[in-house]
Enzyme design. Structure first.
Site, PDB file in Angstrom:
ATOM      1  N   LYS A 232       9.612  -1.120  14.109  1.00 43.25           N
ATOM      2  CA  LYS A 232      10.195  -0.774  12.797  1.00 43.25           C
ATOM      3  C   LYS A 232      11.303   0.262  12.976  1.00 43.25           C
ATOM      4  CE  LYS A 232       5.936  -0.950  10.033  1.00 43.25           C
ATOM      5  NZ  LYS A 232       5.039  -0.117   9.227  1.00 43.25           N
TER       6      LYS A 232
ATOM      7  N   GLU B 263      -4.652  -6.761  14.809  1.00 41.72           N
ATOM      8  CA  GLU B 263      -4.148  -5.438  14.425  1.00 41.72           C
ATOM      9  C   GLU B 263      -5.285  -4.410  14.541  1.00 41.72           C
ATOM     10  OE1 GLU B 263      -0.667  -4.961  11.524  1.00 41.72           O
ATOM     11  OE2 GLU B 263      -2.320  -4.166  10.353  1.00 41.72           O
TER      12      GLU B 263
ATOM     13  N   LYS C 265       0.837  -1.197   0.000  1.00 40.74           N
ATOM     14  CA  LYS C 265       0.000   0.000   0.000  1.00 40.74           C
ATOM     15  C   LYS C 265       0.878   1.255   0.000  1.00 40.74           C
ATOM     16  CE  LYS C 265      -3.464   2.324   2.821  1.00 40.74           C
ATOM     17  NZ  LYS C 265      -4.387   2.255   3.947  1.00 40.74           N
TER      18      LYS C 265
ATOM     19  N   GLY D 112      -4.825  -1.791   5.131  1.00 41.21           N
ATOM     20  CA  GLY D 112      -4.006  -2.919   4.665  1.00 41.21           C
ATOM     21  C   GLY D 112      -4.665  -4.264   4.915  1.00 41.21           C
ATOM     22  N   ARG D 113      -5.181  -4.467   6.120  1.00 42.14           N
ATOM     23  CA  ARG D 113      -5.763  -5.777   6.462  1.00 42.14           C
ATOM     24  C   ARG D 113      -7.168  -5.957   5.895  1.00 42.14           C
ATOM     25  NH1 ARG D 113      -4.658  -2.476  10.498  1.00 42.14           N
ATOM     26  NH2 ARG D 113      -6.283  -1.668  11.864  1.00 42.14           N
TER      27      ARG D 113
ATOM     28  N   HIS E 177      -5.275 -33.392  17.806  1.00 39.75           N
ATOM     29  CA  HIS E 177      -4.163 -34.230  18.283  1.00 39.75           C
ATOM     30  C   HIS E 177      -3.010 -33.381  18.798  1.00 39.75           C
ATOM     31  CE1 HIS E 177      -5.993 -37.991  16.991  1.00 39.75           C
ATOM     32  NE2 HIS E 177      -6.546 -37.219  16.058  1.00 39.75           N
TER      33      HIS E 177
ATOM     34  N   GLU F  75      10.550  -4.616   4.491  1.00 41.74           N
ATOM     35  CA  GLU F  75      10.637  -6.042   4.118  1.00 41.74           C
ATOM     36  C   GLU F  75      10.309  -6.213   2.632  1.00 41.74           C
ATOM     37  OE1 GLU F  75       8.981  -4.808   6.660  1.00 41.74           O
ATOM     38  OE2 GLU F  75       9.262  -6.028   8.469  1.00 41.74           O
TER      39      GLU F  75
END
Ligand code: F6P
Length: 552
Positions: free
Chosen positions: A516, A362, A214, A276-277, A393, A220
């Site tokens: 960050k 978030e 965005k 973003g999410r 399990h 990253e």
């Protein structure tokens, strides 16, 4: 909006509706789900709702009609409906970033009008969808060729957080709908191993990188995108002229895209009113669209829209996202639940909970209210889970016999996907587990029942299941693109409802900033041994150990 703000700013835990719920909780405290069902055997069918293709059973919750009524009153008093309407109208409800919150506009039909500051956004949304469709068709038909003239066979999406989790989750979920001749991979981690493993067996001449960011400043993503460009140009032995054929960008930031060297003709835009999410049905979904085709992508959008309309218009008593949000508040604020498990009984939904982690944590992982005052009540839960049978399990022991109250959502499907062929025969066994678990969690096994099986007295406590663990069951016919869209919209709006009641801003994410900034400061210390002013003694020692281990 001013009335909404005024309503929301009076303290949640001082409201009469809050006190009424606390009192009601104390009165209900000893009730076991076994008693609730004994008193009201009809609740197994009465406490169900339908939205689109989703059948929802909430009978195995620690609630009565009175609980639900009181929760709805809390929603009304805290201005949930006004805030919802303000969101759909395009008002700037993301107060700390002064932005509208309009992911719902990404899935409206072209005939609709949704305005931000008096400007319709729908035509722009559909223009990008059209551009994505044309691009998708060109890639899938082989018309879009790489630098050497070969058609594209490999798609690598590079992005992180909301620019990765949505398309990566949906690609897994909808694998059966994908063009199986394409290899589609997702790179997010700045650990070079991620990109290395994604490209090591690919032919660069047939590989297209989709750089999804965005902001187009996320370290990253830019680091991985730069490394991908170096890899591609190295493999092809080509110069920058090859980039245009092998890199496209998904972003709101044309300037940064151009700076990186991607032709803005090959940029698919979206807007600051898409968080973003909440972005994977914007241009961020391009890798998914290429994989499943534009028709299936649009079916998915229609699924989102169906639930949006339901959330916007359904009466409170039948409003499914509202109900899920209210149940969350009930457990988090009145039963002290700290976490919430989401357990899909579908291998295709293996990344679904990881996606929800960002969506929920978030959004609602906040400790100050919309006015910046500390909240005195619990907010967003820890969301966790994996596909159910594997979990059985592993960690279900704790769900059944541990000391914690963990509400859980069970998501299952009546039909296996057709392409499973004979393997679809295993589906009934999968679903038998699905139904058995919610039954065991709710009703448990009493000491008397254990004794009746002839179990030695000293083992009775160990083999007793207290039960009374609340679950929601969501059942659909089949995992289709539309059903996936419906499921995601359901959770988006659930998260909204909770944030609205807690009076927090569910649409900012300042909490990710500090790490960050510190990482940027620490990196020169690792590489060059530079002094970092203000580094604490623990981190200073760890950095020194790291440098010694690296032989620096
Ligand atoms: O983690 C913070 C965050 O801003 C997320 O909200 C977002 O989804 C992610 O980083 C990626 O951001 P971008 O798409 O700008 O690269």
């Amino acid at each position: 909006m001013s009335e909404t703000n005024a309503q929301a700013s009076s303290r949640l835990d001082q409201r009469p509706e809050w006190h009424a719920l606390a009192k009601h909780h104390d009165e209900l405290a000893d009730a076991h789900l076994r008693d609730l069902f004994d008193r009201d055997p009809e609740r197994g069918t009465r406490y169900t709702l339908q939205v689109g293709d989703l059948h929802l059973d909430y009978s195995k919750h620690l609630v009565t009609d009175e609980t639900l009524r009181l929760l709805r009153e809390l929603a009304a008093a805290t201005g949930v409906f006004e805030l919802r309407d303000a969101m759909f109208r395009g008002e700037r409800i993301n107060v700390t970033e002064n932005r509208a919150v309009l992911h719902t506009a990404l899935r409206v039909p072209q005939s609709a009008t949704v305005e931000v500051d008096g400007q319709d956004v729908v035509q722009g949304v559909h223009a990008v969808l059209y551009k994505m469709t044309v691009f998708t068709d060109r890639v899938r038909s082989g018309e879009w060729t790489g630098h050497t003239g070969r058609p594209i066979k490999n798609i690598v999406n590079i992005g992180i957080g909301g620019s990765d989790l949505g398309p990566a989750m949906a690609y897994e979920a909808l694998r059966a709908y994908t063009d199986r001749s394409l290899t589609v991979r997702f790179v997010s981690n700045v650990d070079g191993a991620d990109l290395h493993e994604a490209v090591r067996d690919l032919d660069a001449a047939e590989t297209l990188f989709i750089i999804a960011s965005k902001t187009f400043t996320t370290i990253e993503t830019i680091t991985n995108a730069t490394a991908a460009r170096d890899w591609l140009l190295g493999e092809l032995g080509a110069g920058d002229e090859a980039v245009a054929k092998h890199f496209v960008a998904l972003s709101t930031n044309a300037e940064k895209v151009a700076e990186f060297g991607i032709d803005t003709q090959n940029m698919f835009e979206f807007w600051d009113w898409v968080g973003g999410r909440y972005s994977f049905d914007s241009a961020i979904g391009l890798s998914l669209m290429v994989a499943i085709g534009s028709g299936a992508f649009r079916e998915m959008l229609a699924g989102f829209h169906l639930v949006d309309e339901h959330f916007r218009t359904a009466p409170a008593e039948r409003n499914v996202p509202l109900l899920l949000g209210l149940l969350g508040v009930w457990y988090i604020n009145f039963h002290d639940a700290q976490s919430h498990a989401v357990l899909p009984y579908s291998h295709y939904l293996s990344r679904f909970t990881a996606y929800l982690q960002q969506l929920d944590m978030e959004s609602d992982g906040k400790s100050v209210d919309r006015d910046g005052k500390p909240v005195d009540w619990q907010t967003g839960p820890v969301v966790w889970g994996t596909p159910g049978t594997n979990g059985q399990h592993a960690y279900y022991q704790l769900l059944h016999q541990g000391t914690k109250l963990i509400p859980a959502d069970f998501i299952g499907f009546a039909r296996p996907l057709a392409e499973l062929g004979a393997l679809g025969g295993q589906h009934d066994l999968l679903m038998a587990n699905f139904f058995a678990q919610t039954q065991a969690l709710a009703f448990g096994k009493t000491p008397e029942e254990v004794r009746a099986e002839g179990v030695a007295e000293e083992l009775v406590p160990h083999k007793t299941f207290r039960g009374n663990h609340p679950t929601t069951t969501i059942l659909a016919n089949e995992l289709t693109p539309s059903v996936l869209g419906q499921l995601i919209a359901l959770y988006e709006h659930k998260v909204f409802v909770q944030g609205a009641i807690w009076n927090i801003d569910s649409f900012d994410q300042w909490g990710v900033e500090l790490g960050k900034v510190l990482a940027k400061r620490i990196e020169p210390a690792l590489v060059e041994g530079a002094e970092v002013p203000g580094l604490d003694p623990s981190t200073t020692a760890l950095v020194a150990t790291y440098r010694t281990l690296r032989g620096r």
